[in-house]
Write an enzyme that holds these catalytic residues in place. Structure first.
Site, PDB file in Angstrom:
ATOM      1  N   GLY A   1     -11.782 -46.260 -53.289  1.00  0.00           N
ATOM      2  CA  GLY A   1     -11.557 -47.104 -54.468  1.00  0.00           C
ATOM      3  C   GLY A   1     -10.925 -48.458 -54.193  1.00  0.00           C
TER       4      GLY A   1
ATOM      5  N   ASN B   1     -12.507 -51.272 -53.878  1.00  0.00           N
ATOM      6  CA  ASN B   1     -13.160 -52.230 -54.781  1.00  0.00           C
ATOM      7  C   ASN B   1     -12.647 -52.073 -56.210  1.00  0.00           C
ATOM      8  OD1 ASN B   1     -15.379 -54.009 -53.557  1.00  0.00           O
ATOM      9  ND2 ASN B   1     -15.718 -52.041 -52.542  1.00  0.00           N
TER      10      ASN B   1
ATOM     11  N   MET C   1     -21.138 -42.786 -54.732  1.00  0.00           N
ATOM     12  CA  MET C   1     -22.071 -42.440 -53.667  1.00  0.00           C
ATOM     13  C   MET C   1     -23.210 -41.524 -54.132  1.00  0.00           C
ATOM     14  SD  MET C   1     -20.835 -44.441 -51.641  1.00  0.00           S
ATOM     15  CE  MET C   1     -20.978 -44.423 -49.875  1.00  0.00           C
ATOM     16  N   ARG C   2     -23.760 -41.839 -55.285  1.00  0.00           N
ATOM     17  CA  ARG C   2     -24.916 -41.093 -55.788  1.00  0.00           C
ATOM     18  C   ARG C   2     -25.964 -42.080 -56.279  1.00  0.00           C
ATOM     19  NH1 ARG C   2     -24.115 -35.724 -56.738  1.00  0.00           N
ATOM     20  NH2 ARG C   2     -21.962 -35.126 -56.346  1.00  0.00           N
TER      21      ARG C   2
ATOM     22  N   HIS D   1     -23.054 -53.220 -52.429  1.00  0.00           N
ATOM     23  CA  HIS D   1     -23.668 -52.568 -51.263  1.00  0.00           C
ATOM     24  C   HIS D   1     -23.245 -53.307 -49.985  1.00  0.00           C
ATOM     25  CE1 HIS D   1     -26.490 -50.129 -49.074  1.00  0.00           C
ATOM     26  NE2 HIS D   1     -26.855 -51.224 -48.425  1.00  0.00           N
TER      27      HIS D   1
HETATM   28  C1  GAR Z   1     -17.814 -50.000 -49.943  1.00  0.00           C
HETATM   29  O1  GAR Z   1     -17.958 -50.527 -48.648  1.00  0.00           O
HETATM   30  C2  GAR Z   1     -19.121 -50.112 -50.712  1.00  0.00           C
HETATM   31  O2  GAR Z   1     -19.835 -51.257 -50.402  1.00  0.00           O
HETATM   32  C3  GAR Z   1     -19.843 -48.878 -50.240  1.00  0.00           C
HETATM   33  O3  GAR Z   1     -18.864 -47.884 -50.161  1.00  0.00           O
HETATM   34  C4  GAR Z   1     -17.604 -48.487 -49.883  1.00  0.00           C
HETATM   35  C5  GAR Z   1     -16.624 -48.032 -50.936  1.00  0.00           C
HETATM   36  O4  GAR Z   1     -15.344 -48.457 -50.620  1.00  0.00           O
HETATM   37  N1  GAR Z   1     -20.887 -48.514 -51.142  1.00  0.00           N
HETATM   38  C6  GAR Z   1     -22.041 -47.997 -50.749  1.00  0.00           C
HETATM   39  O5  GAR Z   1     -22.316 -47.776 -49.568  1.00  0.00           O
HETATM   40  C7  GAR Z   1     -22.995 -47.680 -51.871  1.00  0.00           C
HETATM   41  N2  GAR Z   1     -24.283 -47.325 -51.320  1.00  0.00           N
HETATM   42  P1  GAR Z   1     -14.188 -48.394 -51.695  1.00  0.00           P
HETATM   43  O6  GAR Z   1     -14.206 -46.961 -52.248  1.00  0.00           O
HETATM   44  O7  GAR Z   1     -12.946 -48.668 -50.917  1.00  0.00           O
HETATM   45  O8  GAR Z   1     -14.470 -49.410 -52.740  1.00  0.00           O
END
Ligand code: GAR
Length: 214
Positions: A12, A14, A90-91, A109
């Protein structure tokens, strides 16, 4: 003020950067709810620390994907959510949610789409020997990471990069461009024409949208 709903599955960071940008006044928005599919997600702690309502909704409790995402759509609509943020969710989102929020779901992404969609975008970049990678904020459509691209930021890929070192460099840019995309949306500066997103911005915004390679 824009009402946001966040979907997250893990750490989390982001989600946190959006919270911080609201707190600082950069974003004129409020987060109505965090929805997670993972009861162990650290995002839940972040929501607690900021008095944000959290719903843990597991797909296991629904007969199929359509029912799962209809339920999530109802929870979001019931709270007046205008923009849905996938912050490390992640779905692959189902069509019942996408149809409830057309061009109103944003995903981040960790690659320069359309290169390296799906899982492990950073590892794909390292393994393929590209010299530049980065991150993409895009609207979600029914494909996997195929929706209209809103903003991208590029970073260099060095000879000795690992998945982890590249992920870290990309993440710093994620934390800049996701809040920026939300800000542009909240100010009505984003128009979608088919696959293309047109951003109404001043010349000086170009520097923010295309940061120098770090
Ligand atoms: C981030 O790097 C995001 O870009 C990626 O997961 C991570 C989540 O980090 N998302 C994907 O790969 C989606 N296909 P966070 O939980 O610290 O925000």
């Amino acid at each position: 003020m824009l009402t946001i709903g966040v979907l997250a599955s893990g750490r989390g960071s982001n989600f946190q950067s959006i919270i911080d940008n609201i707190e600082s006044g950069y974003l004129n928005a409020r987060i109505a709810v965090l929805i997670t599919d993972n009861p162990k997600a650290y995002a839940i702690e972040r929501a607690k620390n900021n008095n944000i309502e959290t719903l843990i909704i597991s797909p296991k409790n629904f007969p199929d994907k359509d029912a799962y995402y209809s339920h999530i759509a109802e929870e979001l609509k019931g709270r007046g959510v205008e923009l849905v943020i996938l912050a490390g969710f992640m779905r692959v989102v189902g069509k019942t949610l996408i149809q409830a929020f057309p061009n109103k779901i944003m995903n981040i992404h960790p690659a320069l789409l359309p290169s390296f969609p799906g899982l492990h975008g950073q590892k794909q970049a390292v393994d393929n020997g590209v010299k530049i990678s980065g991150c993409t904020v895009h609207f979600v459509d029914e494909g996997v990471d195929t929706g209209p691209i809103i903003i991208q930021a590029a970073v260099p890929v060095y000879n000795d990069d690992t998945e982890d070192s590249l992920s870290e460099r990309i993440l710093r840019q994620e934390h800049r461009i996701f809040p920026l995309a939300i800000k542009l949306f909240s100010e009505g500066k984003i128009t979608v024409k088919g696959k293309k997103v047109i951003i109404k911005s001043k010349k000086e915004d170009a520097v923010i949208i295309n940061p120098p390679l770090l």
